[in-house]
Design a protein around this motif. Structure first.
Motif, PDB file in Angstrom:
ATOM      1  N   GLU A  31      36.972  32.968  46.859  1.00  0.00           N
ATOM      2  CA  GLU A  31      38.675  33.804  47.412  1.00  0.00           C
ATOM      3  C   GLU A  31      39.688  32.214  47.050  1.00  0.00           C
ATOM      4  OE1 GLU A  31      41.561  36.361  50.262  1.00  0.00           O
ATOM      5  OE2 GLU A  31      39.114  35.307  50.718  1.00  0.00           O
ATOM      6  N   LEU A  32      40.612  32.525  46.204  1.00  0.00           N
ATOM      7  CA  LEU A  32      41.838  31.529  46.313  1.00  0.00           C
ATOM      8  C   LEU A  32      42.826  31.810  46.407  1.00  0.00           C
ATOM      9  CD1 LEU A  32      41.307  30.593  42.242  1.00  0.00           C
ATOM     10  CD2 LEU A  32      40.092  29.383  44.123  1.00  0.00           C
ATOM     11  N   THR A  33      43.433  30.818  47.636  1.00  0.00           N
ATOM     12  CA  THR A  33      45.056  30.929  48.293  1.00  0.00           C
ATOM     13  C   THR A  33      45.822  30.101  47.511  1.00  0.00           C
ATOM     14  OG1 THR A  33      44.873  29.461  49.424  1.00  0.00           O
ATOM     15  CG2 THR A  33      44.160  31.695  50.258  1.00  0.00           C
ATOM     16  N   PRO A  34      46.895  30.339  47.119  1.00  0.00           N
ATOM     17  CA  PRO A  34      47.514  31.814  47.657  1.00  0.00           C
ATOM     18  C   PRO A  34      46.846  33.171  46.754  1.00  0.00           C
ATOM     19  CG  PRO A  34      49.365  30.235  46.353  1.00  0.00           C
ATOM     20  CD  PRO A  34      48.007  29.210  46.693  1.00  0.00           C
ATOM     21  N   GLY A  35      47.188  34.175  46.956  1.00  0.00           N
ATOM     22  CA  GLY A  35      47.052  34.905  46.631  1.00  0.00           C
ATOM     23  C   GLY A  35      45.972  36.133  46.321  1.00  0.00           C
ATOM     24  N   GLY A  36      45.380  35.338  47.265  1.00  0.00           N
ATOM     25  CA  GLY A  36      43.608  35.887  47.826  1.00  0.00           C
ATOM     26  C   GLY A  36      43.465  36.099  46.143  1.00  0.00           C
ATOM     27  N   LEU A  37      43.219  35.186  45.052  1.00  0.00           N
ATOM     28  CA  LEU A  37      42.456  35.576  43.952  1.00  0.00           C
ATOM     29  C   LEU A  37      40.930  35.394  43.714  1.00  0.00           C
ATOM     30  CD1 LEU A  37      42.609  36.175  40.312  1.00  0.00           C
ATOM     31  CD2 LEU A  37      42.690  33.973  40.009  1.00  0.00           C
ATOM     32  N   LEU A  38      40.174  36.338  44.156  1.00  0.00           N
ATOM     33  CA  LEU A  38      38.651  36.696  44.004  1.00  0.00           C
ATOM     34  C   LEU A  38      37.899  36.503  42.038  1.00  0.00           C
ATOM     35  CD1 LEU A  38      37.641  39.856  45.692  1.00  0.00           C
ATOM     36  CD2 LEU A  38      38.243  37.076  46.901  1.00  0.00           C
ATOM     37  N   ILE A  39      37.214  35.211  42.301  1.00  0.00           N
ATOM     38  CA  ILE A  39      36.288  34.753  40.929  1.00  0.00           C
ATOM     39  C   ILE A  39      35.203  35.196  41.632  1.00  0.00           C
ATOM     40  CG2 ILE A  39      35.793  32.884  39.963  1.00  0.00           C
ATOM     41  CD1 ILE A  39      39.042  33.330  39.138  1.00  0.00           C
ATOM     42  N   PRO A  40      34.432  35.621  40.811  1.00  0.00           N
ATOM     43  CA  PRO A  40      32.844  35.588  40.045  1.00  0.00           C
ATOM     44  C   PRO A  40      32.366  34.042  40.478  1.00  0.00           C
ATOM     45  CG  PRO A  40      33.619  37.147  39.226  1.00  0.00           C
ATOM     46  CD  PRO A  40      34.713  35.958  39.124  1.00  0.00           C
ATOM     47  N   PHE A  41      31.713  33.525  41.351  1.00  0.00           N
ATOM     48  CA  PHE A  41      30.799  32.484  41.920  1.00  0.00           C
ATOM     49  C   PHE A  41      29.742  32.717  40.762  1.00  0.00           C
ATOM     50  CE2 PHE A  41      28.685  28.669  43.297  1.00  0.00           C
ATOM     51  CZ  PHE A  41      28.914  27.622  43.141  1.00  0.00           C
ATOM     52  N   THR A  42      29.521  32.257  39.101  1.00  0.00           N
ATOM     53  CA  THR A  42      28.053  32.369  38.049  1.00  0.00           C
ATOM     54  C   THR A  42      29.186  31.128  37.671  1.00  0.00           C
ATOM     55  OG1 THR A  42      29.804  33.796  36.696  1.00  0.00           O
ATOM     56  CG2 THR A  42      28.594  35.025  38.303  1.00  0.00           C
ATOM     57  N   ARG A  43      28.319  30.684  37.274  1.00  0.00           N
ATOM     58  CA  ARG A  43      28.379  29.867  36.056  1.00  0.00           C
ATOM     59  C   ARG A  43      29.603  30.089  34.834  1.00  0.00           C
ATOM     60  NH1 ARG A  43      26.210  24.278  35.867  1.00  0.00           N
ATOM     61  NH2 ARG A  43      24.294  25.377  36.486  1.00  0.00           N
ATOM     62  N   ALA A  44      29.740  30.799  34.496  1.00  0.00           N
ATOM     63  CA  ALA A  44      31.242  31.569  33.194  1.00  0.00           C
ATOM     64  C   ALA A  44      32.123  31.497  33.876  1.00  0.00           C
ATOM     65  CB  ALA A  44      30.598  32.765  32.979  1.00  0.00           C
ATOM     66  N   CYS A  45      31.703  31.595  34.914  1.00  0.00           N
ATOM     67  CA  CYS A  45      33.037  31.520  35.549  1.00  0.00           C
ATOM     68  C   CYS A  45      33.514  30.382  36.398  1.00  0.00           C
ATOM     69  CB  CYS A  45      33.836  32.818  36.490  1.00  0.00           C
ATOM     70  SG  CYS A  45      33.860  34.561  36.066  1.00  0.00           S
ATOM     71  N   VAL A  46      32.887  29.847  36.921  1.00  0.00           N
ATOM     72  CA  VAL A  46      32.832  28.316  37.645  1.00  0.00           C
ATOM     73  C   VAL A  46      31.858  27.352  36.749  1.00  0.00           C
ATOM     74  CG1 VAL A  46      32.582  27.448  40.013  1.00  0.00           C
ATOM     75  CG2 VAL A  46      33.666  29.569  39.885  1.00  0.00           C
ATOM     76  N   PRO A  47      32.329  26.929  35.929  1.00  0.00           N
ATOM     77  CA  PRO A  47      31.604  26.112  35.119  1.00  0.00           C
ATOM     78  C   PRO A  47      31.217  24.348  35.679  1.00  0.00           C
ATOM     79  CG  PRO A  47      33.025  26.747  34.044  1.00  0.00           C
ATOM     80  CD  PRO A  47      34.259  26.737  35.099  1.00  0.00           C
ATOM     81  N   VAL A  48      32.122  23.808  36.584  1.00  0.00           N
ATOM     82  CA  VAL A  48      31.799  23.004  37.080  1.00  0.00           C
ATOM     83  C   VAL A  48      32.483  22.937  38.620  1.00  0.00           C
ATOM     84  CG1 VAL A  48      32.995  20.317  36.455  1.00  0.00           C
ATOM     85  CG2 VAL A  48      32.903  21.547  34.740  1.00  0.00           C
ATOM     86  N   VAL A  49      31.696  22.208  39.089  1.00  0.00           N
ATOM     87  CA  VAL A  49      31.548  21.926  41.118  1.00  0.00           C
ATOM     88  C   VAL A  49      31.262  20.035  40.970  1.00  0.00           C
ATOM     89  CG1 VAL A  49      30.900  22.574  43.264  1.00  0.00           C
ATOM     90  CG2 VAL A  49      30.632  24.342  41.361  1.00  0.00           C
TER      91      VAL A  49
END
Length: 179
Positions: A132-150
């Protein structure tokens, strides 16, 4: 990094009549729960001794004193109590591994480096985690495709919102069709 409390388990229904309870342990090492004093959201301290499978004896802890709960009715009042451990007592992670709680507070940026927000929460309802990102409350699936770099040490993740999220944003800017 501050020593956050990490949710490690939840007390379930009583098991039998002598105060044992079912414990839903999170993580790969359920024995970790019996090796440390656990704390709940109200600040109460508990110790756990596994009886078998996911069944345990629960003791309240006050200072150096442990008092085992031996009454089913008292044990039943603990149903759904969440059990936490300080992050510092958890095993260190391997490369490319991390605790989901470690993501909270990181910047979320796109591939060009533009900051889209901060991770304010990690939600997991059983079908996979979402950031969950703020501001705005955007939800991003925590998958390699959607979050390729940590990059924990650098304080950010790279996110690629799925097309459905982008399409939803585009739809908000269009007029409703007339009927």
């Amino acid at each position: 990094m501050e020593d956050r409390l990490i949710l490690m388990g939840v007390i379930g229904k009583p098991h039998g009549v002598r105060g044992q309870v079912r414990v839903h342990a999170y993580g790969e090492e359920p024995d970790l729960l019996s090796q440390h004093v656990l704390v709940d959201a109200k600040g109460r301290h508990f110790a756990l001794d596994w009886a078998h499978d996911n069944v345990a004896w629960i003791s309240t802890v006050t200072g150096a004193t442990r008092s085992r709960i031996t009454d089913r009715d008292i044990a039943a009042r603990l149903t759904n109590v969440e059990l936490f451990l300080p992050r510092s007592v958890l095993p260190e992670t391997e490369e490319e591994e991390f605790y989901l709680a470690d993501l909270i507070g990181l910047n979320a940026q796109d591939e060009q480096g533009q900051v889209l927000g901060k991770i304010s929460n990690v939600l997991d309802y059983g079908a996979g985690a979402s950031l969950e990102l703020t501001p705005g409350g955007l939800l991003i699936p925590f998958t390699r495709a959607c979050v390729p770099v940590v990059k924990l040490a650098d304080g950010y993740v790279v996110v690629n919102p799925p097309l459905e999220i982008e399409a939803k944003d585009d739809m908000a800017n269009t007029e409703e069709p007339s009927l």
